[in-house]
Write a protein that holds these residues in place. Sequence first.
Motif, mmCIF file in Angstrom:
data_model
loop_
_atom_site.group_PDB
_atom_site.id
_atom_site.type_symbol
_atom_site.label_atom_id
_atom_site.label_comp_id
_atom_site.label_asym_id
_atom_site.label_seq_id
_atom_site.Cartn_x
_atom_site.Cartn_y
_atom_site.Cartn_z
ATOM 1 N N ARG A 57 7.262 13.858 -63.676
ATOM 2 C CA ARG A 57 7.050 13.337 -62.326
ATOM 3 C C ARG A 57 7.194 11.831 -62.349
ATOM 4 O O ARG A 57 7.078 11.195 -63.400
ATOM 5 C CB ARG A 57 5.649 13.712 -61.831
ATOM 6 C CG ARG A 57 5.336 15.185 -61.863
ATOM 7 C CD ARG A 57 3.896 15.443 -61.449
ATOM 8 N NE ARG A 57 3.643 15.017 -60.064
ATOM 9 C CZ ARG A 57 2.436 15.025 -59.505
ATOM 10 N NH1 ARG A 57 1.388 15.395 -60.220
ATOM 11 N NH2 ARG A 57 2.284 14.648 -58.256
ATOM 12 N N GLU A 158 8.752 14.190 -54.156
ATOM 13 C CA GLU A 158 8.853 13.186 -55.214
ATOM 14 C C GLU A 158 10.301 12.966 -55.623
ATOM 15 O O GLU A 158 10.718 11.825 -55.887
ATOM 16 C CB GLU A 158 7.999 13.604 -56.405
ATOM 17 C CG GLU A 158 6.505 13.533 -56.128
ATOM 18 C CD GLU A 158 5.639 13.865 -57.316
ATOM 19 O OE1 GLU A 158 4.455 13.495 -57.316
ATOM 20 O OE2 GLU A 158 6.152 14.507 -58.273
ATOM 21 N N ARG A 164 5.482 8.836 -56.675
ATOM 22 C CA ARG A 164 4.460 9.788 -57.097
ATOM 23 C C ARG A 164 3.555 10.109 -55.921
ATOM 24 O O ARG A 164 3.031 9.215 -55.249
ATOM 25 C CB ARG A 164 3.631 9.172 -58.226
ATOM 26 C CG ARG A 164 2.407 9.983 -58.657
ATOM 27 C CD ARG A 164 2.782 11.082 -59.599
ATOM 28 N NE ARG A 164 1.627 11.700 -60.221
ATOM 29 C CZ ARG A 164 1.548 11.984 -61.524
ATOM 30 N NH1 ARG A 164 2.559 11.677 -62.323
ATOM 31 N NH2 ARG A 164 0.482 12.558 -62.018
#
Length: 369
Positions: A57, A158, A164
């Motif tokens: 991520r 994302e 984030r």
Amino acid sequence: MAEHKRVLTRRRKVLRAAACAFAALVVLGAGAAGYAYYKLNGNIKSVDINARLGDARPPGATDGSFNILVLGSDSRNGRNGDLAGGDTGDTARSDTAMVVHVNQDHSRAEVVSIPRDTLVNRPDCTDAAGRTVPGAKRAMYNSAFETGGAACAVKTTEQLTGLRMDHYVQIDFAGFARVVDALGGATVTTTVAIHDKDSGLDLAPGEHHLDGQQALAFVRTRHGVGDGSDLGRIELQKQMVRSLLQQAGGLGLFSNPVKLWSIGDTMTSSVTTDSALGSVNALVGLVQELKGIGPDQLGMVTLPVVTAPSDPNRVVEQQPQADQLWAALKADQPLPQSVVSAQPENPAQAAPTAPTGPATGAAKAPARR
């Protein structure tokens, strides 16, 4: 002397009774507080986004700023079907999506609405049952929630933004209506008439104080005002957010415990959050961080989009404005003027215009409004 002893005895009895009464009140108060905490905690539904997405991520900010993905689900289950009408199947998509960026010192927030009909490259996801959901190119943004739930919606957001999503908050139709009613309604002003035969919303030009069901109809109407585009509806949603912030700021909740309890009970039973927000303590902490942000400290824009070359009823990001927008949020900078100056008009606060067709970004999702 005997009389003096009798007076002391009576005084001791009174003091003992008062002490016992005070102790009883303390115990009852602690019990009530404990019950309230237990009740509110039990209301909250949460999803462990981190466990489902792992480490692949975007990194979180280190300057104190953070991002929240707020989704409005168009589920028709339960009372949602009565409120929203249309298809009452078991599926749900993200009817509304807002990326909320809170700045470094938590004194301001920027909100970016993502049109549900934006075509994106949806990544592979893992759904709530642990099954892999294959990704897709040029998929509608709101299909991520439908096919892979909250975690897939976060992962898709994302990938689209490069940001984030530190937190996640989801609310459905019935929950939104309950929250508006708990706050005492919402006041909106329209310069044109709004007539929506699907929802029954019928507003003349002027100021209106809406209850929960009317407010829901207001933020969902497309064909009742303007050119019928989803971009116009997003402008109504922005207007409603500002109205609710104004309403909440004027309630004086901390001086009215009954009202505070009512709103707390309604809010916690109306939302689904990420697991980090899945407790009363965490939600109260978030509210404390955001308490200084009112309508005047809120910037709201829609993601710049243009008609998709492959489908006149869908949109894609407009470049370079979209990249400039996401870069500004990542750097904790103000919204770019190139984006702010080109925002769509609010159809409820403008002179009526003739429909301009699909080029406005109007998407006609089948079987749902």
